[in-house]
Design a protein around this motif. Structure first.
Motif, short mmCIF file in Angstrom:
data_model
loop_
_atom_site.label_atom_id
_atom_site.label_comp_id
_atom_site.label_asym_id
_atom_site.label_seq_id
_atom_site.Cartn_x
_atom_site.Cartn_y
_atom_site.Cartn_z
N SER A 205 47.32 44.08 120.52
CA SER A 205 48.23 44.61 119.67
C SER A 205 49.22 43.38 119.40
O SER A 205 49.66 43.27 118.04
N GLN A 206 49.66 42.64 120.47
CA GLN A 206 50.63 41.75 120.07
C GLN A 206 50.13 40.41 119.28
O GLN A 206 50.68 40.03 118.39
N LEU A 207 49.18 40.33 119.27
CA LEU A 207 48.22 39.01 118.85
C LEU A 207 48.17 39.41 117.46
O LEU A 207 48.72 38.47 116.55
N ILE A 208 47.72 40.60 116.79
CA ILE A 208 47.51 40.82 115.46
C ILE A 208 48.83 40.93 114.70
O ILE A 208 49.02 40.49 113.58
N ARG A 209 49.82 41.24 115.62
CA ARG A 209 51.14 41.43 115.08
C ARG A 209 51.83 40.10 114.53
O ARG A 209 52.22 39.81 113.47
N GLU A 210 51.73 39.05 115.63
CA GLU A 210 52.22 37.75 115.58
C GLU A 210 51.45 37.09 114.41
O GLU A 210 51.94 36.44 113.58
N THR B 144 42.21 33.21 105.18
CA THR B 144 42.62 33.55 106.69
C THR B 144 44.26 33.44 106.87
O THR B 144 44.92 32.63 106.05
N LYS B 145 44.76 34.08 107.65
CA LYS B 145 45.98 33.98 108.22
C LYS B 145 45.81 33.44 109.79
O LYS B 145 45.09 34.21 110.48
N ARG B 146 46.43 32.30 110.22
CA ARG B 146 45.78 32.05 111.39
C ARG B 146 47.20 31.45 112.42
O ARG B 146 48.21 30.85 111.76
N VAL B 147 46.99 31.33 113.67
CA VAL B 147 47.94 30.70 114.42
C VAL B 147 46.95 30.07 115.69
O VAL B 147 45.94 30.28 115.76
N HIS B 148 47.64 29.27 116.20
CA HIS B 148 46.85 28.69 117.70
C HIS B 148 47.62 29.53 118.88
O HIS B 148 48.86 29.57 118.85
N ALA B 149 46.58 30.00 119.49
CA ALA B 149 47.35 31.07 120.45
C ALA B 149 46.60 31.16 121.82
O ALA B 149 45.55 30.70 121.89
N THR B 150 47.57 31.24 122.93
CA THR B 150 47.13 31.33 124.26
C THR B 150 47.67 32.59 124.69
O THR B 150 48.73 32.94 124.61
N LYS C 223 53.50 36.03 111.18
CA LYS C 223 54.02 34.36 111.49
C LYS C 223 52.45 33.42 110.85
O LYS C 223 52.63 32.30 111.00
N GLY C 224 51.57 34.27 110.55
CA GLY C 224 50.21 33.24 110.65
C GLY C 224 50.39 32.30 109.25
O GLY C 224 50.78 32.88 108.25
N GLU C 225 49.79 31.14 109.61
CA GLU C 225 49.69 30.36 108.29
C GLU C 225 48.30 30.66 107.53
O GLU C 225 47.46 30.85 108.03
N GLU C 226 48.70 30.78 106.16
CA GLU C 226 47.43 30.94 105.27
C GLU C 226 46.58 29.60 105.37
O GLU C 226 47.21 28.43 105.06
N HIS C 227 45.51 29.87 105.39
CA HIS C 227 44.34 28.79 105.62
C HIS C 227 43.14 29.26 104.95
O HIS C 227 42.69 30.13 105.14
N LYS C 228 42.46 28.14 104.19
CA LYS C 228 41.25 28.44 103.54
C LYS C 228 40.16 27.72 104.19
O LYS C 228 40.16 26.29 104.31
N PRO C 229 39.26 28.27 105.02
CA PRO C 229 38.26 27.32 105.78
C PRO C 229 37.50 26.83 104.74
O PRO C 229 37.51 27.17 103.41
N MET D 37 50.78 24.81 111.77
CA MET D 37 50.42 26.04 112.16
C MET D 37 51.37 26.38 113.50
O MET D 37 51.41 25.78 114.34
N GLU D 38 51.69 27.69 113.36
CA GLU D 38 52.44 28.51 114.65
C GLU D 38 51.46 28.37 115.89
O GLU D 38 50.47 28.69 115.78
N ALA D 39 52.28 27.97 117.14
CA ALA D 39 51.48 28.10 118.34
C ALA D 39 52.25 29.26 119.08
O ALA D 39 53.52 29.34 119.32
N VAL D 40 51.49 30.13 119.52
CA VAL D 40 51.97 31.40 120.18
C VAL D 40 51.47 31.63 121.50
O VAL D 40 50.28 31.20 121.85
N LEU D 41 52.38 32.11 122.40
CA LEU D 41 51.98 32.66 123.61
C LEU D 41 52.30 33.91 124.01
O LEU D 41 53.42 34.48 123.61
#
Length: 254
Positions: free
Chosen positions: A16-21, A37-43, A25-31, A1-5
């Motif tokens: 705006s920046q978060l949803i574009r990231e 979902t598409k997901r990242v680890h975000a700060t 770049k989001g990883e496809e993930h099935k909870p 999973m991508e980590a983004v700042l």
């Protein structure tokens, strides 16, 4: 999973920046339920929490955000606690209750932390997750699980937030303005002249639901981020300036 700042001048810019990231770049993930979902680890660092809180591209209007602001208060926590256990309006967690009437002792962590703020202290923390309540339940557990307040000087406070799971498209633009207003209300009620200098939020799993990805795709077909403020802006509305193209709001401030 991508980590983004992400560093945003405003809440709208950060969203705006978060949803574009996530979209790019989001990883496809099935909870552990059906929705992908598409997901990242975000700060996410937000410099100004007061101005330009809501992007015109959010999937709902100002009225819903005003409703969220009303619900993140001590008064709402007392109303929620007054409901009978079998009341359909009473679900497994309520953020106002967790903040102001936490646990069996109904502990008010927000007012306690605000009244005891000390410059430099790292101890002004509140938890919204109750182990004995939420670990045995595998549905309807709090997504927002902790906060910290940091007094920077005589007049400024920074807020930190932690999410175990965070809906970036629909949750973020409602959550952050409501949390900001909730803390500002407590400052006012305690006659404390604090400004929120900045906010830093971390989402371990910050995602866009598959059901919302078409809406996000539609946004970025007709819009892009302003190079200056990083807010979502319709492509046709950019204005050429000596600093390159800019959105109408950035052009006004030049």
């Amino acid at each position: 999973m991508e980590a983004v700042l992400i560093k945003g001048k405003t809440i709208a810019s950060a969203w705006s920046q978060l949803i574009r990231e996530i979209y790019e770049k989001g990883e496809e993930h099935k909870p552990d339920y059906k929705t992908m979902t598409k997901r990242v680890h975000a700060t996410i660092y937000i410099e100004d929490v007061n101005n330009n809180q809501v992007s015109p591209a959010v999937p709902f209007g100002e009225n819903l955000i005003a409703k969220y602001k009303e619900e993140l208060t001590e008064e709402y926590a007392d109303w929620y606690n007054s409901l009978e256990d079998d009341d359909k309006r009473k679900f497994d967690y309520c953020y106002a209750k967790q903040l102001f009437r936490y646990g069996q002792a109904a502990y008010d962590s927000v007012n306690a932390n605000v009244k005891n703020l000390r410059p430099g202290s790292r101890r002004h923390v509140g938890v919204l997750w109750e182990n004995e309540v939420h670990i045995p339940k595998f549905e309807d557990q709090p997504c927002w699980i902790a906060y910290k307040l940091e007094q920077l000087n005589d007049t400024q406070v920074r807020i930190y937030l932690l999410y175990r799971s965070w809906d970036a498209f629909g949750g973020f633009p409602a959550n952050i303005p409501a949390i900001v207003e909730g803390f500002k209300k407590v400052f006012r009620e305690n006659d404390l002249n604090y400004d929120i200098e900045s906010l830093i939020a971390t989402g371990w799993d910050t995602h866009i639901y598959d059901t919302d990805l078409q809406a996000v795709e539609k946004i970025f077909k007709t819009s892009e981020l302003c190079p200056l403020c990083k807010c979502i802006t319709p492509k046709h509305s950019f204005i050429q300036t000596t600093r390159g193209k800019a959105c109408p709001e950035c052009k006004k401030s030049m």
